[in-house]
Motif scaffolding. Sequence first.
Motif, PDB file in Angstrom:
ATOM      1  N   GLY A   1       0.077   2.007   2.771  1.00 41.13           N
ATOM      2  CA  GLY A   1      -0.373   1.523   4.072  1.00 41.13           C
ATOM      3  C   GLY A   1      -0.186   0.034   4.214  1.00 41.13           C
ATOM      4  O   GLY A   1       0.739  -0.550   3.664  1.00 41.13           O
ATOM      5  N   HIS A   2      -1.079  -0.597   4.912  1.00 40.23           N
ATOM      6  CA  HIS A   2      -0.879  -1.988   5.305  1.00 40.23           C
ATOM      7  C   HIS A   2      -1.731  -2.983   4.528  1.00 40.23           C
ATOM      8  O   HIS A   2      -2.013  -4.071   5.007  1.00 40.23           O
ATOM      9  CB  HIS A   2      -1.140  -2.116   6.807  1.00 40.23           C
ATOM     10  N   THR A   3      -2.106  -2.599   3.336  1.00 33.37           N
ATOM     11  CA  THR A   3      -2.888  -3.520   2.523  1.00 33.37           C
ATOM     12  C   THR A   3      -2.003  -4.632   1.992  1.00 33.37           C
ATOM     13  O   THR A   3      -0.807  -4.448   1.766  1.00 33.37           O
ATOM     14  CB  THR A   3      -3.528  -2.783   1.340  1.00 33.37           C
ATOM     15  N   GLU A   4      -2.643  -5.798   1.772  1.00 38.24           N
ATOM     16  CA  GLU A   4      -1.845  -6.921   1.315  1.00 38.24           C
ATOM     17  C   GLU A   4      -1.631  -6.879  -0.182  1.00 38.24           C
ATOM     18  O   GLU A   4      -2.348  -6.231  -0.932  1.00 38.24           O
ATOM     19  CB  GLU A   4      -2.510  -8.255   1.706  1.00 38.24           C
ATOM     20  N   VAL A   5      -0.606  -7.590  -0.594  1.00 38.08           N
ATOM     21  CA  VAL A   5      -0.233  -7.685  -1.995  1.00 38.08           C
ATOM     22  C   VAL A   5      -0.832  -8.956  -2.578  1.00 38.08           C
ATOM     23  O   VAL A   5      -0.714 -10.026  -1.987  1.00 38.08           O
ATOM     24  CB  VAL A   5       1.300  -7.697  -2.143  1.00 38.08           C
ATOM     25  N   PHE A   6      -1.462  -8.837  -3.727  1.00 39.80           N
ATOM     26  CA  PHE A   6      -2.052  -9.981  -4.407  1.00 39.80           C
ATOM     27  C   PHE A   6      -1.211 -10.319  -5.635  1.00 39.80           C
ATOM     28  O   PHE A   6      -0.884  -9.440  -6.429  1.00 39.80           O
ATOM     29  CB  PHE A   6      -3.490  -9.669  -4.832  1.00 39.80           C
ATOM     30  N   PHE A   7      -0.909 -11.602  -5.776  1.00 40.06           N
ATOM     31  CA  PHE A   7      -0.044 -12.056  -6.858  1.00 40.06           C
ATOM     32  C   PHE A   7      -0.837 -12.752  -7.957  1.00 40.06           C
ATOM     33  O   PHE A   7      -1.846 -13.415  -7.680  1.00 40.06           O
ATOM     34  CB  PHE A   7       1.009 -13.036  -6.333  1.00 40.06           C
ATOM     35  N   GLY A   8      -0.354 -12.617  -9.170  1.00 37.22           N
ATOM     36  CA  GLY A   8      -0.862 -13.417 -10.267  1.00 37.22           C
ATOM     37  C   GLY A   8      -0.268 -14.815 -10.238  1.00 37.22           C
ATOM     38  O   GLY A   8       0.563 -15.132  -9.382  1.00 37.22           O
ATOM     39  N   LYS A   9      -0.694 -15.648 -11.188  1.00 37.27           N
ATOM     40  CA  LYS A   9      -0.224 -17.030 -11.225  1.00 37.27           C
ATOM     41  C   LYS A   9       1.159 -17.157 -11.861  1.00 37.27           C
ATOM     42  O   LYS A   9       1.760 -18.221 -11.817  1.00 37.27           O
ATOM     43  CB  LYS A   9      -1.236 -17.904 -11.959  1.00 37.27           C
TER      44      LYS A   9
ATOM     45  N   TYR B   1       6.344  -4.839   8.817  1.00 42.03           N
ATOM     46  CA  TYR B   1       5.122  -5.459   8.331  1.00 42.03           C
ATOM     47  C   TYR B   1       5.520  -6.867   7.915  1.00 42.03           C
ATOM     48  O   TYR B   1       6.428  -7.036   7.106  1.00 42.03           O
ATOM     49  CB  TYR B   1       4.582  -4.650   7.152  1.00 42.03           C
ATOM     50  N   LEU B   2       4.850  -7.858   8.454  1.00 40.14           N
ATOM     51  CA  LEU B   2       5.180  -9.257   8.183  1.00 40.14           C
ATOM     52  C   LEU B   2       3.983  -9.965   7.582  1.00 40.14           C
ATOM     53  O   LEU B   2       2.836  -9.684   7.959  1.00 40.14           O
ATOM     54  CB  LEU B   2       5.582  -9.965   9.476  1.00 40.14           C
TER      55      LEU B   2
ATOM     56  N   LEU C   1       1.419 -16.935  -5.689  1.00 40.85           N
ATOM     57  CA  LEU C   1       1.395 -16.831  -4.228  1.00 40.85           C
ATOM     58  C   LEU C   1       0.024 -16.355  -3.763  1.00 40.85           C
ATOM     59  O   LEU C   1      -0.533 -15.402  -4.302  1.00 40.85           O
ATOM     60  CB  LEU C   1       2.451 -15.848  -3.731  1.00 40.85           C
ATOM     61  N   GLN C   2      -0.478 -17.004  -2.719  1.00 38.27           N
ATOM     62  CA  GLN C   2      -1.747 -16.591  -2.134  1.00 38.27           C
ATOM     63  C   GLN C   2      -1.487 -16.069  -0.724  1.00 38.27           C
ATOM     64  O   GLN C   2      -0.792 -16.707   0.062  1.00 38.27           O
ATOM     65  CB  GLN C   2      -2.712 -17.768  -2.062  1.00 38.27           C
ATOM     66  N   PHE C   3      -2.070 -14.931  -0.424  1.00 40.27           N
ATOM     67  CA  PHE C   3      -1.900 -14.296   0.874  1.00 40.27           C
ATOM     68  C   PHE C   3      -2.585 -15.118   1.965  1.00 40.27           C
ATOM     69  O   PHE C   3      -3.726 -15.575   1.808  1.00 40.27           O
ATOM     70  CB  PHE C   3      -2.501 -12.890   0.809  1.00 40.27           C
ATOM     71  N   LEU C   4      -1.880 -15.314   3.085  1.00 39.59           N
ATOM     72  CA  LEU C   4      -2.453 -16.035   4.224  1.00 39.59           C
ATOM     73  C   LEU C   4      -2.809 -15.095   5.372  1.00 39.59           C
ATOM     74  O   LEU C   4      -3.929 -15.168   5.900  1.00 39.59           O
ATOM     75  CB  LEU C   4      -1.463 -17.075   4.756  1.00 39.59           C
ATOM     76  N   LEU C   5      -1.857 -14.279   5.789  1.00 38.20           N
ATOM     77  CA  LEU C   5      -2.101 -13.386   6.920  1.00 38.20           C
ATOM     78  C   LEU C   5      -0.985 -12.354   7.013  1.00 38.20           C
ATOM     79  O   LEU C   5       0.043 -12.470   6.343  1.00 38.20           O
ATOM     80  CB  LEU C   5      -2.221 -14.176   8.229  1.00 38.20           C
ATOM     81  N   LYS C   6      -1.231 -11.351   7.873  1.00 46.40           N
ATOM     82  CA  LYS C   6      -0.263 -10.272   8.032  1.00 46.40           C
ATOM     83  C   LYS C   6      -0.264  -9.773   9.461  1.00 46.40           C
ATOM     84  O   LYS C   6      -1.231  -9.951  10.204  1.00 46.40           O
ATOM     85  CB  LYS C   6      -0.584  -9.106   7.094  1.00 46.40           C
ATOM     86  N   TYR C   7       0.847  -9.124   9.834  1.00 42.78           N
ATOM     87  CA  TYR C   7       0.948  -8.434  11.100  1.00 42.78           C
ATOM     88  C   TYR C   7       1.708  -7.136  10.881  1.00 42.78           C
ATOM     89  O   TYR C   7       2.738  -7.101  10.202  1.00 42.78           O
ATOM     90  CB  TYR C   7       1.704  -9.281  12.142  1.00 42.78           C
ATOM     91  N   TYR C   8       1.211  -6.060  11.526  1.00 42.73           N
ATOM     92  CA  TYR C   8       1.996  -4.828  11.554  1.00 42.73           C
ATOM     93  C   TYR C   8       1.870  -4.097  12.883  1.00 42.73           C
ATOM     94  O   TYR C   8       2.694  -3.250  13.221  1.00 42.73           O
ATOM     95  CB  TYR C   8       1.617  -3.894  10.392  1.00 42.73           C
TER      96      TYR C   8
END
Lengths: 114, 115
Positions: free
Chosen positions: A99-107, B32-33, B44-51
């Motif tokens: 789905g549309h969950t965000e991806v979290f990155f390590g350092k 999905y952006l 990398l740290q997530f800032l925002l998204k659009y779908y």
Amino acid sequence: NAGVIQTPRHKVTGKGQEATLWCEPISGHSAVFWYRQTIVQGLEFLTYFRNQAPIDDSGMPKERFSAQMPNQSHSTLKIQSTQPQDSAVYLCASRSGTGHTEVFFGKGTRLTVV
Amino acid sequence: TQTVSQSDAHVTVFEGDSVELRCNYSYGGSIYLSWYIQHHGRGLQFLLKYYSGNPVVQGVNGFEAEFSKSDSSFHLRKASVHWSDSAVYFCAVRDSGGSNYKLTFGKGTLLTVTP
């Protein structure tokens, strides 16, 4: 939540040696990714696991790179016979489900091959 | 095949200024952006998204982005930048449908905020 944990943060290997990079995804996340980051190529997808199963390794250099996910709490990226061109930052990432969950990155792990 | 273009490699602004970082993509399907920030030596740290839905999306630390299908764009904006916003910003795209896992990143834009 400690986030995605990658060890070591820095690794220096001699040309021809083996390097193993470790990743602990966020607890409960079923999707795990490996990316490689270089100045020249930018961020490149390497491989993807879902529920520990390898789904897509289309970005992996075929001969010397391998990735595994023996259990849900860690994944490894192994590079055999390292070459100077393998020098890069290797990023592990995870997300929960699909789905549309965000991806979290390590350092990331900065690998330097000398 | 998705592609992402970030036309500005480096943007310099003064603290308190507004900034817009540009992202254009090419993809024919449902998309999905997202935007990520990378401080020096960090992940990398997530800032925002659009779908879907409202084309203007809000993110962390006062960032927002606007999706435009007609322009194939997803530009990132901030009304008043702080020196701590200095970092590299990456735009990323993926298919929002069945094969929705692989992110394709732009080359990144280095934002330098001068005090």
